[in-house]
Design an enzyme around this catalytic site. Structure first.
Site, PDB file in Angstrom:
ATOM      1  CB  CYS A 253    -146.867   3.688 -44.432  1.00  0.00           C
ATOM      2  SG  CYS A 253    -145.622   2.642 -45.109  1.00  0.00           S
ATOM      3  CG  MET A 254    -147.466   2.005 -48.229  1.00  0.00           C
ATOM      4  SD  MET A 254    -145.795   2.562 -48.601  1.00  0.00           S
ATOM      5  CE  MET A 254    -145.859   2.617 -50.380  1.00  0.00           C
TER       6      MET A 254
ATOM      7  CG  MET B 140    -141.789   6.413 -45.302  1.00  0.00           C
ATOM      8  SD  MET B 140    -143.533   6.449 -45.736  1.00  0.00           S
ATOM      9  CE  MET B 140    -143.612   5.208 -47.013  1.00  0.00           C
TER      10      MET B 140
ATOM     11  N   GLY C 236    -143.370  -0.038 -47.666  1.00  0.00           N
ATOM     12  CA  GLY C 236    -142.669  -0.141 -46.395  1.00  0.00           C
ATOM     13  C   GLY C 236    -142.857  -1.471 -45.709  1.00  0.00           C
ATOM     14  CD  GLN C 237    -146.728  -1.316 -41.999  1.00  0.00           C
ATOM     15  OE1 GLN C 237    -147.030  -1.907 -40.977  1.00  0.00           O
ATOM     16  NE2 GLN C 237    -147.502  -0.397 -42.527  1.00  0.00           N
TER      17      GLN C 237
ATOM     18  CE  LYS D 285    -134.975  -4.583 -41.033  1.00  0.00           C
ATOM     19  NZ  LYS D 285    -133.791  -4.151 -41.792  1.00  0.00           N
TER      20      LYS D 285
HETATM   21  N1  LIG Z   1    -141.358   9.969 -36.700  1.00  0.00           N
HETATM   22  C1  LIG Z   1    -141.807   9.052 -37.535  1.00  0.00           C
HETATM   23  N2  LIG Z   1    -142.853   8.289 -37.211  1.00  0.00           N
HETATM   24  C2  LIG Z   1    -143.317   7.353 -38.072  1.00  0.00           C
HETATM   25  C3  LIG Z   1    -142.709   7.188 -39.339  1.00  0.00           C
HETATM   26  C4  LIG Z   1    -141.591   8.007 -39.667  1.00  0.00           C
HETATM   27  O1  LIG Z   1    -140.988   7.908 -40.745  1.00  0.00           O
HETATM   28  N3  LIG Z   1    -141.180   8.930 -38.752  1.00  0.00           N
HETATM   29  N4  LIG Z   1    -143.176   6.241 -40.207  1.00  0.00           N
HETATM   30  C5  LIG Z   1    -144.559   5.807 -40.087  1.00  0.00           C
HETATM   31  C6  LIG Z   1    -144.728   4.574 -40.869  1.00  0.00           C
HETATM   32  S1  LIG Z   1    -144.321   4.630 -42.517  1.00  0.00           S
HETATM   33  C7  LIG Z   1    -145.161   3.420 -40.338  1.00  0.00           C
HETATM   34  S2  LIG Z   1    -145.444   2.083 -41.343  1.00  0.00           S
HETATM   35  C8  LIG Z   1    -145.495   3.351 -38.900  1.00  0.00           C
HETATM   36  C9  LIG Z   1    -145.238   2.013 -38.256  1.00  0.00           C
HETATM   37  O2  LIG Z   1    -145.762   2.093 -36.983  1.00  0.00           O
HETATM   38  P1  LIG Z   1    -146.301   0.848 -36.170  1.00  0.00           P
HETATM   39  O3  LIG Z   1    -147.056  -0.073 -37.014  1.00  0.00           O
HETATM   40  O4  LIG Z   1    -147.052   1.427 -35.025  1.00  0.00           O
HETATM   41  O5  LIG Z   1    -144.940   0.228 -35.670  1.00  0.00           O
HETATM   42  P2  LIG Z   1    -144.541  -1.284 -35.345  1.00  0.00           P
HETATM   43  O6  LIG Z   1    -143.430  -1.227 -34.395  1.00  0.00           O
HETATM   44  O7  LIG Z   1    -144.322  -2.008 -36.610  1.00  0.00           O
HETATM   45  O8  LIG Z   1    -145.831  -1.819 -34.621  1.00  0.00           O
HETATM   46  C10 LIG Z   1    -146.339  -3.101 -34.858  1.00  0.00           C
HETATM   47  C11 LIG Z   1    -146.913  -3.622 -33.547  1.00  0.00           C
HETATM   48  O9  LIG Z   1    -147.594  -4.840 -33.790  1.00  0.00           O
HETATM   49  C12 LIG Z   1    -147.045  -5.892 -33.004  1.00  0.00           C
HETATM   50  N5  LIG Z   1    -147.172  -7.108 -33.814  1.00  0.00           N
HETATM   51  C13 LIG Z   1    -146.230  -7.742 -34.546  1.00  0.00           C
HETATM   52  N6  LIG Z   1    -146.764  -8.800 -35.198  1.00  0.00           N
HETATM   53  C14 LIG Z   1    -148.075  -8.838 -34.865  1.00  0.00           C
HETATM   54  C15 LIG Z   1    -149.162  -9.700 -35.214  1.00  0.00           C
HETATM   55  O10 LIG Z   1    -149.036 -10.640 -35.996  1.00  0.00           O
HETATM   56  N7  LIG Z   1    -150.374  -9.413 -34.671  1.00  0.00           N
HETATM   57  C16 LIG Z   1    -150.556  -8.380 -33.807  1.00  0.00           C
HETATM   58  N8  LIG Z   1    -151.774  -8.181 -33.328  1.00  0.00           N
HETATM   59  N9  LIG Z   1    -149.552  -7.561 -33.462  1.00  0.00           N
HETATM   60  C17 LIG Z   1    -148.333  -7.775 -33.998  1.00  0.00           C
HETATM   61  C18 LIG Z   1    -145.636  -5.444 -32.709  1.00  0.00           C
HETATM   62  O11 LIG Z   1    -145.141  -6.048 -31.534  1.00  0.00           O
HETATM   63  C19 LIG Z   1    -145.811  -3.922 -32.555  1.00  0.00           C
HETATM   64  O12 LIG Z   1    -146.214  -3.545 -31.281  1.00  0.00           O
HETATM   65  O13 LIG Z   1    -144.748   4.351 -38.195  1.00  0.00           O
HETATM   66  C20 LIG Z   1    -145.019   5.649 -38.635  1.00  0.00           C
HETATM   67  N10 LIG Z   1    -144.381   6.583 -37.746  1.00  0.00           N
HETATM   68  N1  LIG Z   2    -134.531  -1.167 -41.237  1.00  0.00           N
HETATM   69  C1  LIG Z   2    -135.802  -0.849 -41.468  1.00  0.00           C
HETATM   70  N2  LIG Z   2    -136.311  -1.014 -42.699  1.00  0.00           N
HETATM   71  C2  LIG Z   2    -137.596  -0.649 -42.924  1.00  0.00           C
HETATM   72  C3  LIG Z   2    -138.441  -0.169 -41.893  1.00  0.00           C
HETATM   73  C4  LIG Z   2    -137.872  -0.049 -40.589  1.00  0.00           C
HETATM   74  O1  LIG Z   2    -138.548   0.348 -39.622  1.00  0.00           O
HETATM   75  N3  LIG Z   2    -136.559  -0.389 -40.435  1.00  0.00           N
HETATM   76  N4  LIG Z   2    -139.717   0.188 -42.148  1.00  0.00           N
HETATM   77  C5  LIG Z   2    -140.326  -0.126 -43.429  1.00  0.00           C
HETATM   78  C6  LIG Z   2    -141.371   0.858 -43.700  1.00  0.00           C
HETATM   79  S1  LIG Z   2    -142.927   0.619 -43.043  1.00  0.00           S
HETATM   80  C7  LIG Z   2    -141.170   1.912 -44.513  1.00  0.00           C
HETATM   81  S2  LIG Z   2    -142.448   2.998 -44.802  1.00  0.00           S
HETATM   82  C8  LIG Z   2    -139.920   2.085 -45.247  1.00  0.00           C
HETATM   83  C9  LIG Z   2    -139.411   3.523 -45.248  1.00  0.00           C
HETATM   84  O2  LIG Z   2    -138.298   3.584 -46.064  1.00  0.00           O
HETATM   85  P1  LIG Z   2    -137.583   4.953 -46.365  1.00  0.00           P
HETATM   86  O3  LIG Z   2    -138.563   5.975 -46.790  1.00  0.00           O
HETATM   87  O4  LIG Z   2    -136.446   4.686 -47.251  1.00  0.00           O
HETATM   88  O5  LIG Z   2    -137.053   5.366 -44.906  1.00  0.00           O
HETATM   89  P2  LIG Z   2    -137.021   6.701 -44.031  1.00  0.00           P
HETATM   90  O6  LIG Z   2    -135.759   6.618 -43.276  1.00  0.00           O
HETATM   91  O7  LIG Z   2    -138.273   6.862 -43.281  1.00  0.00           O
HETATM   92  O8  LIG Z   2    -136.979   7.929 -45.025  1.00  0.00           O
HETATM   93  C10 LIG Z   2    -136.208   7.932 -46.197  1.00  0.00           C
HETATM   94  C11 LIG Z   2    -135.413   9.159 -46.379  1.00  0.00           C
HETATM   95  O9  LIG Z   2    -136.233  10.295 -46.576  1.00  0.00           O
HETATM   96  C12 LIG Z   2    -135.388  11.387 -46.291  1.00  0.00           C
HETATM   97  N5  LIG Z   2    -136.150  12.635 -46.250  1.00  0.00           N
HETATM   98  C13 LIG Z   2    -136.631  13.313 -45.203  1.00  0.00           C
HETATM   99  N6  LIG Z   2    -137.227  14.434 -45.606  1.00  0.00           N
HETATM  100  C14 LIG Z   2    -137.118  14.500 -46.947  1.00  0.00           C
HETATM  101  C15 LIG Z   2    -137.508  15.436 -47.947  1.00  0.00           C
HETATM  102  O10 LIG Z   2    -138.132  16.459 -47.696  1.00  0.00           O
HETATM  103  N7  LIG Z   2    -137.162  15.142 -49.243  1.00  0.00           N
HETATM  104  C16 LIG Z   2    -136.469  14.030 -49.586  1.00  0.00           C
HETATM  105  N8  LIG Z   2    -136.181  13.843 -50.855  1.00  0.00           N
HETATM  106  N9  LIG Z   2    -136.083  13.145 -48.653  1.00  0.00           N
HETATM  107  C17 LIG Z   2    -136.416  13.356 -47.365  1.00  0.00           C
HETATM  108  C18 LIG Z   2    -134.761  10.974 -44.982  1.00  0.00           C
HETATM  109  O11 LIG Z   2    -133.586  11.716 -44.715  1.00  0.00           O
HETATM  110  C19 LIG Z   2    -134.496   9.508 -45.220  1.00  0.00           C
HETATM  111  O12 LIG Z   2    -133.164   9.247 -45.590  1.00  0.00           O
HETATM  112  O13 LIG Z   2    -138.913   1.262 -44.702  1.00  0.00           O
HETATM  113  C20 LIG Z   2    -139.305  -0.087 -44.532  1.00  0.00           C
HETATM  114  N10 LIG Z   2    -138.087  -0.787 -44.181  1.00  0.00           N
HETATM  115  S1  SF4 Z   3    -137.632  -8.616 -46.273  1.00  0.00           S
HETATM  116 FE1  SF4 Z   3    -136.573  -6.707 -45.757  1.00  0.00          FE
HETATM  117  S2  SF4 Z   3    -136.002  -6.983 -43.615  1.00  0.00           S
HETATM  118 FE2  SF4 Z   3    -136.429  -9.026 -44.429  1.00  0.00          FE
HETATM  119  S3  SF4 Z   3    -134.467  -9.808 -45.133  1.00  0.00           S
HETATM  120 FE3  SF4 Z   3    -135.470  -8.847 -46.873  1.00  0.00          FE
HETATM  121  S4  SF4 Z   3    -134.652  -6.786 -46.900  1.00  0.00           S
HETATM  122 FE4  SF4 Z   3    -134.237  -7.613 -44.859  1.00  0.00          FE
HETATM  123 MO   LIG Z   4    -144.288   2.492 -43.352  1.00  0.00          MO
END
Ligand SMILES: Nc1nc2c(c(=O)[nH]1)N[C@H]1C(S)=C(S)[C@@H](COP(=O)(O)OP(=O)(O)OC[C@H]3O[C@@H](n4cnc5c(=O)[nH]c(N)nc54)[C@H](O)[C@@H]3O)O[C@H]1N2
Ligand SMILES: Nc1nc2c(c(=O)[nH]1)N[C@H]1C(S)=C(S)[C@@H](COP(=O)(O)OP(=O)(O)OC[C@H]3O[C@@H](n4cnc5c(=O)[nH]c(N)nc54)[C@H](O)[C@@H]3O)O[C@H]1N2
Ligand code: SF4
Ligand SMILES: [Mo]
Length: 736
Positions: free
Chosen positions: A166-167, A327, A364-365, A77
């Site tokens: 998330c956090m 997560m 995460g973010q 990415k």
């Molecule tokens: N099923 C499931 N759902 C999940 C999760 C999961 O594990 N499973 N994880 C949750 C977690 S940990 C997270 S963090 C959330 C993430 O969920 P979201 O934050 O809703 O996901 P993003 O796609 O990052 O959305 C960011 C939005 O902001 C826009 N954007 C990008 N840059 C900017 C900027 O500078 N300004 C503005 N105004 N907009 C911008 C992007 O185009 C996008 O529409 O999802 C949650 N939802």
């Molecule tokens: N490529 C990519 N990287 C990202 C993001 C993205 O959208 N894409 N998002 C960023 C953000 S905001 C976040 S929060 C992080 C999330 O980072 P991670 O938490 O590493 O990602 P996830 O895939 O949501 O979940 C991690 C693992 O939790 C496992 N899991 C599910 N249920 C359970 C359970 O009950 N117990 C245990 N032990 N494990 C379980 C899932 O199988 C999965 O492999 O990633 C960040 N980095």
């Molecule tokens: S900040 Fe995360 S998404 Fe960007 S290059 Fe590093 S590991 Fe990849």
């Molecule tokens: Mo997140």
């Protein structure tokens, strides 16, 4: 074919990735850049430093910054950041909804409309009828300003954001164990650890550059992985525990049981630096752990007792153990308890506050830590770790913000899921959404409705799922089209300078917030109007807390690859390891370790009983759906799904099912299946994959056309209010 490419991208670590992606895309090699500028990757909480290459003002190249903590590495990415300015579908002017349709408007018309809707709502229903839903992807200056405008200006504590999803559990975990939020460890600990305990995280896909750093140490360090899915991370593990989702607290308590019973407690450390919950001691803790003997809980966890015993010993006796989680632990109804218990395992064994020994919750973010946790931009918080419900904390912030005593409402606002419930039942009447796409990423989307709630959305792209509910959409600047500070996992703040112009009339979120403040009569409160001015204000305010980063000036940030707080003055080099004497300036002289966030200076070991997840499988819903991420896609895909290489490689939204379950259900590769939970129902393509545990279905949520969150449960942790995205009971059936 897809899989081979994915495999290749996943396997080629770091620097090699850029080359790989460059070749595979079939595009001509980018023209040579003439100038290079340092910046930070826009995506994950790893916060990789990048060098951006320009030719005639155009961004033509990117490479990992050799001087930054990522040492020149980038994942796929990051290596495609050059595509960001070229993405199709950017919004270039504001839009207003009229008779159900969006039409072009001027900034003045759009902002007047927002201001009048907000004022109208507050006049009719009081300050708590308005809210802000933000993001760990906004810049610190933006979130700080939104928080101040809403809490000290409009007097609404309804400020929350996606870090709640998330956090929140990690933050509550650190606060309840150590008295203060944010990890004490740092990325450099990865180079010293001799045992990595990775639970509920898949860094090979989600923090790839950190994982690469771990991978290179794998002969010297053992990797233990706990996950229901045989992830890319798990495939590299020395020990892989493929657990039943939702049972981790049984596992962690069982590990504590072994540690206590087998004499693995670091008694001098515990005596000097720890307290037990409720005035207890090791004896009462031992009693609490009695029901968690591995043999008693192994069956429910789904792994053999001997393996639990073995990993408890590895954890305790390794020279330096580092836990990494995300997560799978945080997105749980027992998320805070899990975080506490992970912290406790480190305290009990003294695996903490030494190089390589640390409980490091991966963020995460890119800016969840600096932007949201540190600025206190959640509905129960105020800046610098203060709590809304504490009168003293409100008074402190009222003085620092120079507003009359009693301005800040003593009642905490609504957290993310409650905020959107309030938008659905008429309690919330006006909402500003920035930097997040809740109509794709909130849980239980089937029941998300808005009722009489005006929604303003700042967003760079057209046609997101959230724009469907927006009444006004403001075109937002993206990434380096604006300036601001990001703060990541290891308390490192880094500056992103503006190096590109946003398209059309797009503006930064800070400009939007400042404009809104003026229109709502709070121009005097929001006097800091540029990122630099806001940073200076916030930096000075931070000095009145233990989150002190007064010494992290803009000038230093321009020169350096970030600095880690605490950093109280301009000569301070920053703090690698918090709570450690000689490193952290707040540790009293002569002390090696001090958990000064708590009045006693000691960390608290909690006794946290396990409770089954509310979504236990039943006859009607016999399987567990868990959700997560794939390497190539970022969340709702608004950015990454527009990048051809990433779109093509990640496949589409699909559910992965173990071959044994597929056979039982008569599902074949590529079949469309019905996925049903108590929350909703959808059809989705099935992929047969040995990675998930039998009885577990696994799906990602990036595909805007396959909204998996229509079926995902919205139960929350009672303390952190973070939803349990990871455990939903479901039924799968073949669509004929
Ligand atoms: N099923 C499931 N759902 C999940 C999760 C999961 O594990 N499973 N994880 C949750 C977690 S940990 C997270 S963090 C959330 C993430 O969920 P979201 O934050 O809703 O996901 P993003 O796609 O990052 O959305 C960011 C939005 O902001 C826009 N954007 C990008 N840059 C900017 C900027 O500078 N300004 C503005 N105004 N907009 C911008 C992007 O185009 C996008 O529409 O999802 C949650 N939802
Ligand atoms: N490529 C990519 N990287 C990202 C993001 C993205 O959208 N894409 N998002 C960023 C953000 S905001 C976040 S929060 C992080 C999330 O980072 P991670 O938490 O590493 O990602 P996830 O895939 O949501 O979940 C991690 C693992 O939790 C496992 N899991 C599910 N249920 C359970 C359970 O009950 N117990 C245990 N032990 N494990 C379980 C899932 O199988 C999965 O492999 O990633 C960040 N980095
Ligand atoms: S900040 Fe995360 S998404 Fe960007 S290059 Fe590093 S590991 Fe990849
Ligand atoms: Mo997140």
């Amino acid at each position: 074919m897809d899989l081979t490419r994915r495999e290749a991208i996943g396997l080629l670590g770091g620097g090699a990735l850029a080359t790989f992606v460059g070749c595979s895309s079939g595009k001509s090699i980018s023209p040579a850049a003439t100038t290079w500028k340092k910046s930070v990757c826009r995506f994950c909480g790893t916060g990789c430093g990048v060098q951006l290459g320009f030719l005639d003002g155009r961004l033509v190249d990117v490479r990992g910054d050799e001087l930054a903590h990522n040492r020149g590495l980038l994942c796929v990415k990051g290596s495609l950041l050059t595509e960001l300015p070229k993405l199709p579908g950017r919004l270039s002017h504001p839009l207003i909804r009229e008779k159900g349709r969006l039409r072009k408007s001027t900034w003045k018309e759009a902002m007047d409309r927002i201001a009048s809707e907000f004022s109208g709502a507050m006049e009719k229903a009081g300050p708590s009828s308005v809210g802000f839903y933000g993001s760990g992807q906004l810049y610190t200056e933006e979130t700080y300003t939104a928080n101040k405008l809403f809490k000290a200006g409009l007097r609404s504590n309804n400020v929350d954001g996606n870090p709640r999803l998330c956090m929140a559990s990690a933050a509550f975990g650190y606060v309840t164990t150590f008295g203060k939020d944010e990890p004490m460890g740092c990325y450099e600990d990865l180079d010293h650890a001799t045992c990595y305990f990775v639970i509920g995280a898949n860094p090979a896909e989600c923090h790839p550059v950190l994982f690469e750093r771990m991978r290179l140490r794998l002969g010297k360090a053992k990797l233990i992985v706990v996950d229901p899915l045989r992830t890319k991370t798990a495939r590299r593990a020395d020990r892989f525990l493929q657990v039943v989702p939702g049972t981790d607290l049984l596992l962690l308590n069982a590990m504590a049981h072994v540690i206590v019973e087998d004499g693995l407690v670091d008694r001098p450390f515990v005596e000097e630096h720890c307290e037990f919950e409720g005035g207890g001691n090791l004896v009462s803790y031992r009693k609490f752990l009695q029901t968690y003997a591995p043999e008693k809980v192994a069956e429910r966890i789904g792994v053999a007792a001997t393996r639990i015993r073995e990993i408890a010993h590895l954890f305790a006796t390794s020279k330096a153990t580092m836990s990494l989680w995300t997560m799978g632990i945080n997105q749980r109804t027992q998320g805070v308890f899990l975080n506490n218990t992970l912290n406790s395992l480190h305290l009990l064994t003294g695996q903490i506050c030494r190089p390589g020994a640390t409980p490091l919750s991966l963020t995460g973010q890119g800016n969840a830590c600096g932007g949201v946790r540190d600025t206190g931009a959640l509905s129960h918080l105020l800046p610098g770790g203060r709590l809304i419900e504490k009168a003293k904390h409100r008074e402190e912030m009222e003085k620092l913000w120079k507003v009359p005593a009693g301005t800040i409402d003593p009642k905490p606002g609504w957290d993310a899921t409650e905020l959107f419930r309030a938008a659905g039942d008429g309690r919330l009447r006006a909402l500003l959404i920035m930097g997040t796409n809740p109509m794709q990423t909130l849980p239980d989307l089937t029941h998300q409705k808005k009722k009489d709630c005006f929604v303003a959305l700042a967003e760079p792209f057209e046609n997101t799922r959230t724009s469907e509910i927006a009444d006004v959409i403001l075109p937002a600047a993206l990434w380096v089209e604006k300036e601001g500070v990001y703060g990541q996992t290891e308390r490192r703040y880094q500056l992103l300078e503006k190096v590109l112009d946003p398209p059309g009339e797009a503006r930064s979120d800070l400009e939007i917030l400042v404009d809104l403040a003026n229109r709502l009569g709070h121009g005097k409160l929001i006097q800091a109007r540029t990122p630099g001015e806001v940073w200076d204000e916030w930096r000075k305010i931070s000095a009145a807390s233990l989150y002190n980063f007064e010494g992290i000036t803009r000038e230093r940030l321009r020169m350096r690859r970030g600095l880690q707080w605490p950093c109280p003055d301009g000569n301070h080099p920053g703090t690698k390891r918090r709570f450690v004497g000689g490193d952290d300036p707040f540790v009293p002289k002569g002390k090696k370790v001090s958990f000064y966030g708590r009045p006693s200076g000691k960390a608290l070991i909690h006794m946290r009983p396990y409770q089954p997840a509310p979504e236990a499988p039943t006859k009607e819903y016999p399987m567990i759906l868990t959700t997560g991420r794939v390497l190539e896609q970022w969340h709702s895909g608004t950015i990454t799904d527009r990048i051809v290489e990433l779109h093509d490689t990640s496949g589409r939204g699909q559910v992965r099912v173990n071959p044994a379950d597929a056979r039982r259900l008569g599902i074949r590769k590529g079949d469309t299946v019905r996925l049903q939970s108590r929350f909703g129902s959808m059809t989705i393509r099935a992929v047969i994959d040995p990675a998930p545990r039998i009885g577990v279905a696994w799906a990602s949520f990036f595909d805007a056309k396959v909204l998996i969150n229509r079926v995902v449960a919205d139960h929350v942790d009672p303390m952190s209010r973070q939803p349990e995205y990871k455990v939903t009971a479901v039924r799968l059936s073949k669509v004929t």
